[in-house]
Scaffold this motif. Structure first.
Motif, short mmCIF file in Angstrom:
data_model
loop_
_atom_site.label_atom_id
_atom_site.label_comp_id
_atom_site.label_asym_id
_atom_site.label_seq_id
_atom_site.Cartn_x
_atom_site.Cartn_y
_atom_site.Cartn_z
N UNK A 93 -6.52 5.55 -5.61
CA UNK A 93 -5.85 4.85 -4.54
C UNK A 93 -4.54 5.14 -4.21
N UNK A 94 -3.95 4.31 -2.80
CA UNK A 94 -2.61 4.80 -2.55
C UNK A 94 -1.73 3.74 -3.40
N UNK A 95 -0.62 4.10 -3.71
CA UNK A 95 0.35 3.42 -4.35
C UNK A 95 0.76 2.08 -3.67
N UNK A 96 0.74 2.22 -2.57
CA UNK A 96 1.00 0.97 -1.62
C UNK A 96 -0.05 -0.02 -1.49
N UNK A 106 6.01 0.75 -9.74
CA UNK A 106 7.41 1.71 -10.33
C UNK A 106 6.80 2.50 -11.29
N UNK A 107 5.95 2.29 -11.89
CA UNK A 107 5.43 3.18 -13.32
C UNK A 107 4.71 4.23 -12.65
N UNK A 108 3.98 4.22 -11.44
CA UNK A 108 3.62 5.45 -10.66
C UNK A 108 4.45 6.25 -10.11
N UNK A 109 5.36 5.52 -9.42
CA UNK A 109 6.37 6.33 -8.90
C UNK A 109 7.47 7.18 -9.99
N UNK A 110 7.67 6.54 -11.07
CA UNK A 110 8.54 7.40 -12.18
C UNK A 110 7.32 8.47 -12.57
N UNK A 111 6.19 8.13 -12.78
CA UNK A 111 5.36 9.32 -13.12
C UNK A 111 5.07 10.31 -11.97
N UNK A 112 5.23 10.08 -11.04
CA UNK A 112 5.27 11.05 -9.72
C UNK A 112 6.44 11.97 -9.88
N UNK A 113 7.75 11.18 -10.10
CA UNK A 113 8.77 11.80 -10.24
C UNK A 113 8.76 12.91 -11.17
N UNK A 114 8.30 12.54 -12.60
CA UNK A 114 7.85 13.55 -13.57
C UNK A 114 7.23 14.55 -13.43
N UNK A 115 6.33 14.49 -12.45
CA UNK A 115 5.23 15.51 -12.05
C UNK A 115 5.82 16.60 -11.22
N UNK A 116 6.57 15.90 -10.42
CA UNK A 116 7.37 16.75 -9.41
C UNK A 116 8.26 17.67 -10.03
N UNK A 117 8.80 17.18 -11.23
CA UNK A 117 9.82 17.96 -12.01
C UNK A 117 8.85 19.12 -12.74
N UNK A 126 6.79 20.34 -4.09
CA UNK A 126 5.91 19.61 -3.26
C UNK A 126 6.68 18.73 -2.39
N UNK A 127 6.65 18.96 -1.02
CA UNK A 127 7.40 18.18 -0.38
C UNK A 127 6.66 17.14 0.71
N UNK A 128 5.24 17.34 0.81
CA UNK A 128 4.72 16.66 1.75
C UNK A 128 4.03 15.27 0.87
N UNK A 129 5.07 14.52 0.76
CA UNK A 129 5.03 13.30 0.05
C UNK A 129 5.06 12.22 0.75
N UNK A 134 -0.69 11.25 -1.62
CA UNK A 134 -0.53 10.69 -2.97
C UNK A 134 -1.48 9.56 -3.41
N UNK A 135 -2.28 9.87 -4.28
CA UNK A 135 -3.22 9.01 -4.96
C UNK A 135 -2.87 8.75 -6.36
N UNK A 136 -3.07 7.56 -7.00
CA UNK A 136 -2.81 7.14 -8.36
C UNK A 136 -4.18 6.80 -8.88
N UNK A 137 -4.44 7.15 -10.15
CA UNK A 137 -5.74 6.86 -11.06
C UNK A 137 -5.49 5.31 -11.37
N UNK A 138 -6.37 5.05 -12.34
CA UNK A 138 -6.17 3.69 -13.16
C UNK A 138 -5.14 3.56 -14.12
N UNK A 139 -4.79 4.64 -14.30
CA UNK A 139 -3.49 4.66 -15.34
C UNK A 139 -2.15 5.08 -14.51
N UNK A 140 -2.07 4.94 -13.20
CA UNK A 140 -0.92 5.10 -12.53
C UNK A 140 -0.26 6.44 -12.37
N UNK A 141 -1.43 7.55 -12.79
CA UNK A 141 -0.92 8.86 -12.71
C UNK A 141 -1.29 9.55 -11.49
N UNK A 142 -0.32 10.07 -10.90
CA UNK A 142 -0.40 10.71 -9.31
C UNK A 142 -1.27 11.85 -9.46
N UNK A 143 -2.07 11.95 -8.21
CA UNK A 143 -2.66 13.07 -7.88
C UNK A 143 -2.08 13.52 -6.39
#
Length: 231
Positions: A93-96, A106-117, A126-129, A134-143
């Motif tokens: 689902x959406x982070x928001x 916050x955890x999901x956003x930090x995970x997203x930053x790491x994935x973009x890196x 990846x710029x279409x942020x 952006x979707x996050x799973x049950x562990x706040x890992x972005x897709x």
């Protein structure tokens, strides 16, 4: 990567109707899979560029968990270029979304930053942020959705430029890692509903500049999530 021809898709699903659509493509849900079909006016050079990016990404196995699994490329009638691709549905689902705590966002956003890196280390931006992408799973890992829109750092050609980036570039911005940080900060503000009372002095400066699409400033390399006051 496996392939199917558009003629086969047309025979299997002759009366398909898109669930959503945009300036580049239509999205169809077809029996437990999702088919993204690029609109017929898309330039062939753009379609070939997308095909190359998808094939190159397919070789980077450690990045595959961060975007929907692509099952097939869909070729044009004469197999000259792709018309789209078939993928597994994106989970999450959406982070928001309501019900997700500030801390988990916050955890999901930090995970997203790491994935973009991770993608940058392989030469991709990846710029279409944006919320729809952006979707996050049950562990706040972005897709990351719309993975075909990703840019190569050494040759950043947009297939369709997001409006926020158009405004950023119009104010003198360049397409580089700072553009990604700018888009990440816009996304962060939206996801967390931040205002100046919730951030420190540097954060307030970032909020001011993303709202005016200012580029090449003293804070254009700073991430907004690093300047949020402790709750």
């Amino acid at each position: 990567m496996k392939r199917k021809n558009i003629e086969l898709i047309n025979k299997m699903f002759p009366h398909r109707f898109p669930e959503t659509g945009g300036s580049e493509a239509l999205i169809f849900y077809l029996k437990y899979v999702v088919y993204k079909e690029f609109i017929s006016s898309t330039p062939i050079d753009t379609l070939k560029r997308k095909e190359k990016k998808l094939l190159d990404l397919d070789q980077l196995h450690h990045l595959k968990e961060y975007y929907p699994k692509i099952l097939y490329l869909v070729d044009s009638i004469l197999n000259e270029y792709i018309r789209g691709y078939i993928m597994k549905p994106a989970r999450g689902k959406a982070i928001s979304r309501e019900g997700l705590s500030f801390e988990l966002k916050m955890k999901a956003l930090n995970n997203l930053r790491n994935i973009l890196t991770l993608f940058r280390k392989e030469g991709y931006l990846y710029l279409d942020i944006r919320q729809p992408n952006i979707r996050v799973d049950s562990k706040e890992n972005p897709i990351l959705l719309d993975i075909d829109s990703i840019l190569q750092i050494d040759n950043p050609q947009f297939d369709c430029m997001p409006t926020d980036i158009e405004k950023y570039i119009a104010n003198g911005g360049q397409v580089n890692v700072n553009t990604q940080i700018f888009m990440f900060n816009v996304f962060t503000q939206d996801a967390l509903k931040l205002n100046k009372n919730m951030v420190n002095q540097t954060g307030a400066k970032i909020l001011e500049e993303i709202n005016t699409y200012t580029s090449d400033s003293t804070v254009d390399h700073e991430y907004l999530i690093d300047h949020i006051k402790k709750r």
